[in-house]
Write a protein that holds these residues in place. Structure first.
Motif, PDB file in Angstrom:
ATOM      1  N   MET A   1      29.414 -23.772   9.023  1.00 56.55           N
ATOM      2  CA  MET A   1      30.820 -24.054   9.282  1.00 56.55           C
ATOM      3  C   MET A   1      31.593 -22.746   9.480  1.00 56.55           C
ATOM      4  N   VAL A   2      32.722 -22.866  10.080  1.00 57.37           N
ATOM      5  CA  VAL A   2      33.561 -21.696  10.368  1.00 57.37           C
ATOM      6  C   VAL A   2      34.319 -21.272   9.114  1.00 57.37           C
ATOM      7  N   TYR A   3      34.335 -19.971   8.882  1.00 56.87           N
ATOM      8  CA  TYR A   3      35.079 -19.383   7.765  1.00 56.87           C
ATOM      9  C   TYR A   3      36.429 -18.930   8.305  1.00 56.87           C
ATOM     10  N   THR A   4      37.501 -19.330   7.649  1.00 60.20           N
ATOM     11  CA  THR A   4      38.838 -19.083   8.155  1.00 60.20           C
ATOM     12  C   THR A   4      39.706 -18.374   7.123  1.00 60.20           C
ATOM     13  N   LEU A   5      40.427 -17.361   7.583  1.00 58.59           N
ATOM     14  CA  LEU A   5      41.454 -16.703   6.781  1.00 58.59           C
ATOM     15  C   LEU A   5      42.801 -17.064   7.370  1.00 58.59           C
ATOM     16  N   VAL A   6      43.732 -17.411   6.510  1.00 57.86           N
ATOM     17  CA  VAL A   6      45.098 -17.686   6.944  1.00 57.86           C
ATOM     18  C   VAL A   6      46.006 -16.685   6.249  1.00 57.86           C
ATOM     19  N   CYS A   7      46.732 -15.929   7.040  1.00 56.98           N
ATOM     20  CA  CYS A   7      47.622 -14.895   6.510  1.00 56.98           C
ATOM     21  C   CYS A   7      49.061 -15.237   6.867  1.00 56.98           C
ATOM     22  N   HIS A   8      49.936 -15.079   5.899  1.00 52.42           N
ATOM     23  CA  HIS A   8      51.368 -15.285   6.126  1.00 52.42           C
ATOM     24  C   HIS A   8      52.097 -13.991   5.793  1.00 52.42           C
ATOM     25  N   LEU A   9      53.012 -13.619   6.655  1.00 46.50           N
ATOM     26  CA  LEU A   9      53.807 -12.432   6.384  1.00 46.50           C
ATOM     27  C   LEU A   9      55.232 -12.671   6.849  1.00 46.50           C
ATOM     28  N   GLU A  10      56.137 -11.912   6.271  1.00 49.65           N
ATOM     29  CA  GLU A  10      57.553 -12.054   6.598  1.00 49.65           C
ATOM     30  C   GLU A  10      58.156 -10.672   6.841  1.00 49.65           C
ATOM     31  N   ALA A  11      58.819 -10.544   7.974  1.00 53.24           N
ATOM     32  CA  ALA A  11      59.488  -9.292   8.318  1.00 53.24           C
ATOM     33  C   ALA A  11      60.601  -9.026   7.312  1.00 53.24           C
ATOM     34  N   LYS A  12      60.743  -7.764   6.920  1.00 51.94           N
ATOM     35  CA  LYS A  12      61.750  -7.423   5.907  1.00 51.94           C
ATOM     36  C   LYS A  12      63.167  -7.453   6.457  1.00 51.94           C
ATOM     37  N   ASP A  13      63.313  -7.299   7.776  1.00 44.41           N
ATOM     38  CA  ASP A  13      64.647  -7.341   8.380  1.00 44.41           C
ATOM     39  C   ASP A  13      64.515  -7.698   9.862  1.00 44.41           C
ATOM     40  N   ASP A  14      65.642  -7.944  10.495  1.00 44.80           N
ATOM     41  CA  ASP A  14      65.621  -8.349  11.906  1.00 44.80           C
ATOM     42  C   ASP A  14      65.048  -7.266  12.813  1.00 44.80           C
ATOM     43  N   ASP A  15      65.224  -5.998  12.450  1.00 47.10           N
ATOM     44  CA  ASP A  15      64.694  -4.906  13.271  1.00 47.10           C
ATOM     45  C   ASP A  15      63.157  -4.888  13.270  1.00 47.10           C
ATOM     46  N   SER A  16      62.548  -5.459  12.265  1.00 46.51           N
ATOM     47  CA  SER A  16      61.085  -5.443  12.147  1.00 46.51           C
ATOM     48  C   SER A  16      60.409  -6.582  12.912  1.00 46.51           C
ATOM     49  N   ILE A  17      61.158  -7.603  13.278  1.00 45.71           N
ATOM     50  CA  ILE A  17      60.570  -8.786  13.916  1.00 45.71           C
ATOM     51  C   ILE A  17      59.810  -8.431  15.194  1.00 45.71           C
ATOM     52  N   GLU A  18      60.447  -7.755  16.106  1.00 45.71           N
ATOM     53  CA  GLU A  18      59.817  -7.443  17.393  1.00 45.71           C
ATOM     54  C   GLU A  18      58.628  -6.496  17.211  1.00 45.71           C
ATOM     55  N   LYS A  19      58.719  -5.575  16.279  1.00 46.26           N
ATOM     56  CA  LYS A  19      57.605  -4.644  16.018  1.00 46.26           C
ATOM     57  C   LYS A  19      56.376  -5.410  15.516  1.00 46.26           C
ATOM     58  N   ILE A  20      56.594  -6.323  14.581  1.00 46.68           N
ATOM     59  CA  ILE A  20      55.486  -7.121  14.058  1.00 46.68           C
ATOM     60  C   ILE A  20      54.914  -8.004  15.157  1.00 46.68           C
ATOM     61  N   LYS A  21      55.783  -8.645  15.898  1.00 46.75           N
ATOM     62  CA  LYS A  21      55.350  -9.535  16.970  1.00 46.75           C
ATOM     63  C   LYS A  21      54.435  -8.803  17.965  1.00 46.75           C
ATOM     64  N   ARG A  22      54.844  -7.630  18.407  1.00 46.79           N
ATOM     65  CA  ARG A  22      54.053  -6.855  19.374  1.00 46.79           C
ATOM     66  C   ARG A  22      52.718  -6.406  18.779  1.00 46.79           C
ATOM     67  N   LYS A  23      52.744  -6.006  17.510  1.00 48.94           N
ATOM     68  CA  LYS A  23      51.507  -5.554  16.860  1.00 48.94           C
ATOM     69  C   LYS A  23      50.532  -6.721  16.697  1.00 48.94           C
ATOM     70  N   LEU A  24      51.040  -7.906  16.357  1.00 54.10           N
ATOM     71  CA  LEU A  24      50.176  -9.070  16.198  1.00 54.10           C
ATOM     72  C   LEU A  24      49.530  -9.463  17.522  1.00 54.10           C
ATOM     73  N   ILE A  25      50.280  -9.416  18.591  1.00 52.12           N
ATOM     74  CA  ILE A  25      49.731  -9.730  19.905  1.00 52.12           C
ATOM     75  C   ILE A  25      48.644  -8.722  20.275  1.00 52.12           C
ATOM     76  N   GLU A  26      48.930  -7.455  20.044  1.00 51.32           N
ATOM     77  CA  GLU A  26      47.948  -6.406  20.307  1.00 51.32           C
ATOM     78  C   GLU A  26      46.686  -6.630  19.459  1.00 51.32           C
ATOM     79  N   ALA A  27      46.880  -6.921  18.174  1.00 46.89           N
ATOM     80  CA  ALA A  27      45.754  -7.126  17.258  1.00 46.89           C
ATOM     81  C   ALA A  27      44.893  -8.313  17.684  1.00 46.89           C
ATOM     82  N   ALA A  28      45.515  -9.397  18.088  1.00 46.45           N
ATOM     83  CA  ALA A  28      44.764 -10.575  18.529  1.00 46.45           C
ATOM     84  C   ALA A  28      43.867 -10.227  19.710  1.00 46.45           C
TER      85      ALA A  28
END
Length: 108
Positions: A1-28
């Motif tokens: 069977m497939v082993y799955t990790l689920v990660c949840h994170l929250e940006a500390k402020d509005d300025d961090s949202i776009e930075k996290i979003k871009r990094k997650l897309i790059e990471a994927a």
């Protein structure tokens, strides 16, 4: 069977949202190519744009080693964690259920 990790994170402020979003897309895009990785999904909460989820699917629990050995990993955590609330990423581990076979339902 497939082993799955689920990660949840929250940006500390509005300025961090776009930075996290871009990094997650790059990471994927990077992590989907890792050996024994089934897929690597990134998502943003529709009601709270500061919240993100990552669903990492591996062939086996041991497959994580290829993910952690990827040189990109050394850039991911140091970049993302300071952008998160309390530098915390919530992580849960799962074994996917086998849905390929019929099951007999138990009475309520």
């Amino acid at each position: 069977m497939v082993y799955t990790l689920v990660c949840h994170l929250e940006a500390k402020d509005d300025d961090s949202i776009e930075k996290i979003k871009r990094k997650l897309i790059e990471a994927a895009r990077v992590y989907r190519k890792d050996k024994e990785t089934v897929d690597w999904f990134v998502m943003q909460d529709v009601n709270n744009p500061r919240k993100f989820s990552i669903v990492e699917r591996f062939e086996h629990e041991s497959s994580q080693k290829y993910h952690l050995e990827n040189p990109y990993w050394k850039t991911f955590d140091p970049y993302v964690k300071p952008l998160c609330v309390n530098q915390h990423i919530e992580l849960s581990r799962h074994e996917e259920l086998d849905t390929s076979k019929d099951v007999e339902l138990l009475p309520l």
